[in-house]
Design an enzyme around this catalytic site. Structure first.
Site, short mmCIF file in Angstrom:
data_model
loop_
_atom_site.label_atom_id
_atom_site.label_comp_id
_atom_site.label_asym_id
_atom_site.label_seq_id
_atom_site.Cartn_x
_atom_site.Cartn_y
_atom_site.Cartn_z
N LYS A 256 -65.98 -92.94 -30.16
CA LYS A 256 -66.50 -92.22 -31.32
C LYS A 256 -66.73 -93.25 -32.44
CE LYS A 256 -65.34 -88.39 -34.47
NZ LYS A 256 -64.31 -87.34 -34.79
N GLY B 138 -72.92 -87.36 -27.63
CA GLY B 138 -73.05 -86.35 -28.67
C GLY B 138 -72.99 -87.00 -30.03
N ARG B 139 -73.33 -86.21 -31.06
CA ARG B 139 -73.27 -86.76 -32.42
C ARG B 139 -72.92 -85.67 -33.40
NH1 ARG B 139 -78.13 -89.72 -34.29
NH2 ARG B 139 -78.04 -90.73 -32.24
N GLY B 140 -72.34 -86.10 -34.53
CA GLY B 140 -71.96 -85.19 -35.59
C GLY B 140 -72.50 -85.69 -36.92
N ARG B 141 -71.88 -85.19 -38.00
CA ARG B 141 -72.39 -85.50 -39.33
C ARG B 141 -72.26 -86.98 -39.66
NH1 ARG B 141 -70.24 -83.67 -44.85
NH2 ARG B 141 -68.32 -83.23 -43.72
N ASP C 188 -59.19 -76.64 -37.65
CA ASP C 188 -60.59 -76.45 -37.25
C ASP C 188 -60.67 -76.15 -35.76
OD1 ASP C 188 -63.32 -76.18 -37.63
OD2 ASP C 188 -63.74 -78.32 -37.47
N GLY D 2 -70.85 -89.46 -37.24
CA GLY D 2 -70.66 -90.38 -36.12
C GLY D 2 -71.34 -89.96 -34.84
#
Length: 281
Positions: free
Chosen positions: A38, A16-19, A133, A21
């Site tokens: 991560k 998976g990926r985020g903003r 969060d 990383g």
């Protein structure tokens, strides 16, 4: 990639990926086990707040380590451009967001998930940490089906290093953020209880309690905080579950129950079991 990381782990497929990383599966020839890596690109962190979160997350994860429902951080590797966090591996594609996207859960399953989630939240609060969060995307499950609370990038200390016990700053995700956060005032750790309550509402009904066509409209709905239980969505939900929801998704913070009180609520203690058909509304 850090040279020391490459000598100890083999990087495998992307999970998976985020903003900032990407999360990979990695394998340790030494232990014969797979982990999650991560990898955060520090060159993308142009904002001072983002850099502060980057520095804070590993420290907070070490502080709350040891709880069975919190993602365990094993090692940290860092070079000039990247930060690599090695943590336990959870089942690919099995987070709470995926589960609730299939539709509402039965009360016993929702109660079992909520109990694990709030147990992790309660532990964090006793350690002086608020997650800030809490959302289905950050609630993972390991290969044995045990819940793991993850992503402490927005977490903050409200105890130990904070004299007032209060926090500030607008953080969180539109559907799940507590109204006092949006008002831009100081707030306490009960923001996590509100978010957990929203998650329970979604688990039982399939939809969030407050929403709009845009983020702004959603925020306005959250600020109004008019909690309703539409009959078509809640006709099979027990009065005990609704009572817990009212106490968690409560605009008046002084009346909103704590994480410890959630764990002592009769619906959680009973495991969400409806005692008789007469209890249905």
């Amino acid at each position: 990639m850090s040279e020391s990381l490459k000598t100890e782990y083999q990087l495998c497929e992307e999970l998976g990926r985020g903003r900032f990383g990407i999360v990979y599966r990695c394998f340790s020839p030494l232990t014969g086990e797979s982990y999650a890596c991560k990898t955060i690109d520090k060159t993308l962190l142009l904002d001072s707040t983002d850099r502060e979160c980057l520095e804070k997350e590993p420290k907070i994860l070490h502080l709350v380590a040891g709880h069975p429902n919190i993602l365990h951080l094993f090692k940290i590797y860092e070079d000039d451009n990247y930060l690599h966090l090695i943590s336990e591996l959870c089942s690919a594609g099995d987070d709470l967001f995926t589960r609730v996207s299939r539709g509402p859960l039965m009360e016993p399953e929702a109660a079992q998930i909520l109990k694990q989630l709030v147990s992790a939240i309660s532990y964090c609060h006793h350690m002086g940490v608020a997650h800030r969060d809490i959302k289905p995307d950050n609630i993972l499950f390991d290969t044995r089906g045990r819940l793991k609370l993850a992503d402490f990038g927005s977490a903050e200390w409200f105890g130990m290093n904070c004299e007032s016990g209060m926090m500030e700053g607008i953080v969180g995700t539109p559907y799940y953020v507590a109204p006092e956060v949006l008002r831009g005032r100081e707030y306490n750790e009960k923001v996590d209880v509100w978010s957990a309550g929203v998650i329970l509402y979604i688990m039982l009904s399939g939809v969030p309690p407050f929403f709009g066509e845009t983020s702004t409209e959603t925020f306005e709905a959250v600020l109004r905080g008019n909690l309703r239980f539409p009959h078509r969505l809640f006709r099979s939900v027990s009065p005990e579950a609704k009572d817990l929801l009212r106490k968690m998704i409560c605009k008046d913070v002084s009346r909103r129950i704590s994480a410890d009180q959630v764990l002592r609520h009769p619906w959680v203690i009973s495991g969400g079991e409806i005692r008789s058909m007469a209890d249905l509304t």
